[in-house]
Design an enzyme around this catalytic site. Structure first.
Site, PDB file in Angstrom:
ATOM      1  N   ASP A 115      -6.274   3.383 -11.052  1.00 47.77           N
ATOM      2  CA  ASP A 115      -7.588   2.775 -11.248  1.00 47.77           C
ATOM      3  C   ASP A 115      -8.664   3.849 -11.106  1.00 47.77           C
ATOM      4  O   ASP A 115      -8.752   4.506 -10.066  1.00 47.77           O
ATOM      5  CB  ASP A 115      -7.805   1.678 -10.209  1.00 47.77           C
ATOM      6  CG  ASP A 115      -8.983   0.781 -10.548  1.00 47.77           C
ATOM      7  OD1 ASP A 115      -9.977   1.296 -11.101  1.00 47.77           O
ATOM      8  OD2 ASP A 115      -8.919  -0.421 -10.265  1.00 47.77           O
TER       9      ASP A 115
ATOM     10  N   PHE B 265      -1.798   0.987 -23.395  1.00 48.06           N
ATOM     11  CA  PHE B 265      -2.975   1.401 -22.645  1.00 48.06           C
ATOM     12  C   PHE B 265      -3.420   2.796 -23.069  1.00 48.06           C
ATOM     13  O   PHE B 265      -4.606   3.060 -23.298  1.00 48.06           O
ATOM     14  CB  PHE B 265      -2.641   1.383 -21.151  1.00 48.06           C
ATOM     15  CG  PHE B 265      -3.736   1.910 -20.258  1.00 48.06           C
ATOM     16  CD1 PHE B 265      -4.748   1.078 -19.810  1.00 48.06           C
ATOM     17  CD2 PHE B 265      -3.754   3.239 -19.850  1.00 48.06           C
ATOM     18  CE1 PHE B 265      -5.748   1.555 -18.980  1.00 48.06           C
ATOM     19  CE2 PHE B 265      -4.751   3.728 -19.031  1.00 48.06           C
ATOM     20  CZ  PHE B 265      -5.743   2.873 -18.597  1.00 48.06           C
TER      21      PHE B 265
ATOM     22  N   ASP C 255      -6.979   9.088 -18.103  1.00 46.89           N
ATOM     23  CA  ASP C 255      -7.777   9.199 -19.313  1.00 46.89           C
ATOM     24  C   ASP C 255      -9.271   9.212 -18.992  1.00 46.89           C
ATOM     25  O   ASP C 255     -10.097   9.138 -19.897  1.00 46.89           O
ATOM     26  CB  ASP C 255      -7.469   8.035 -20.271  1.00 46.89           C
ATOM     27  CG  ASP C 255      -7.749   6.684 -19.639  1.00 46.89           C
ATOM     28  OD1 ASP C 255      -7.416   6.516 -18.441  1.00 46.89           O
ATOM     29  OD2 ASP C 255      -8.302   5.800 -20.313  1.00 46.89           O
TER      30      ASP C 255
ATOM     31  N   ASP D  40       0.836  -1.199   0.000  1.00 44.58           N
ATOM     32  CA  ASP D  40       0.000   0.000   0.000  1.00 44.58           C
ATOM     33  C   ASP D  40       0.875   1.255   0.000  1.00 44.58           C
ATOM     34  O   ASP D  40       1.652   1.478   0.930  1.00 44.58           O
ATOM     35  CB  ASP D  40      -0.895  -0.024   1.244  1.00 44.58           C
ATOM     36  CG  ASP D  40      -1.982   1.031   1.231  1.00 44.58           C
ATOM     37  OD1 ASP D  40      -1.800   2.075   0.581  1.00 44.58           O
ATOM     38  OD2 ASP D  40      -3.015   0.808   1.884  1.00 44.58           O
TER      39      ASP D  40
END
Length: 237
Positions: A141, A218, A177, A118
């Site tokens: 994410d 990506f 994005d 983390d």
């Protein structure tokens, strides 16, 4: 110590990642076996207190922390292009870290260290205020469903923590994005008194896309699907 350094500890009840499978390819496993003990560490296994980065890297140099290095496609290229920095990558996905070590091995870089776990715990418990010259968060994410927005990494508390670990003049660079997440990033960073937008005079406060940030598969897919890439670059005041 100033008031901004006293904003931590910040402890989350919801994390920004999910645990994924750990099955590795033969090549990834070999890279892990060859390099992890030297280059990597589990965040949960770190000794109490701040990391001795100078000792771990074997030199004193500006420190760049990348949060969420994924499969290492971008990270490996950035590390190879920046031989004069000590590059830290933190990621929860074991095969991704193994793949990054495989890429780094092929590029013959030696100034990369990896942390599994983390990033908030790393920042809060193992990095001193002012320890970092730059923090990079590329395509985290997006947790696109509204009910999941609380799981996004970029929140007021995490950005305050990150800013406190940057030296004065240090840089926070974000890219996404997802339009909604980009707007949230901008809103959160603009509200953080420790940060100043380097491109506040540009339309919307967005930074021009740096030529040195590699274009990944990506990112190309995002373009093909009609999603605009947004960069934000802030400086620690």
């Amino acid at each position: 110590m100033n008031s901004s350094d006293q904003q931590v500890p910040f402890r989350r009840t919801v994390v920004s990642y999910v645990q994924r499978g750990e099955r590795m390819t033969v090549g990834q496993q070999r890279a892990w076996d060859r390099h992890w003990d030297e280059l990597g560490a589990e965040v949960t296994a770190l000794p109490e207190g701040p990391l001795d980065l100078e000792s771990w890297f074997g030199r004193r140099a500006p420190v760049v922390l990348e949060i969420g290095s994924g499969m290492g496609e971008t990270t490996a290229q950035l590390v190879a292009a920046e031989p004069d920095v000590n590059y830290l990558a933190v990621e929860v996905y074991k095969p991704g870290l193994a793949q990054l070590m495989l890429r780094a091995e092929k590029l013959e870089v030696s100034h990369l260290r990896l942390l599994r776990g983390d990033a908030v715990v790393l920042l809060r418990e193992h990095l001193e205020p002012g320890a970092l010259d730059e923090v990079r968060i590329y395509f985290p994410d997006p947790w696109p469903k509204k009910r999941h927005h609380k799981r996004r990494l970029v929140q007021a508390e995490s950005i305050a923590l990150i800013a406190s670990r940057l030296r004065p003049g240090g840089v926070l660079h974000l890219a996404t994005d997802w339009e909604n997440y980009a707007e949230q990033m901008r809103e959160v960073c603009e509200a953080e008194p420790q940060l100043r937008n380097r491109f506040a005079d540009e339309e919307g406060g967005w930074a021009p896309r740096p030529e040195w940030r590699p274009v990944t598969k990506f990112e190309n897919r995002a373009h093909e699907e009609g999603r605009e890439i947004r960069d934000l670059i802030y400086e620690r005041v």
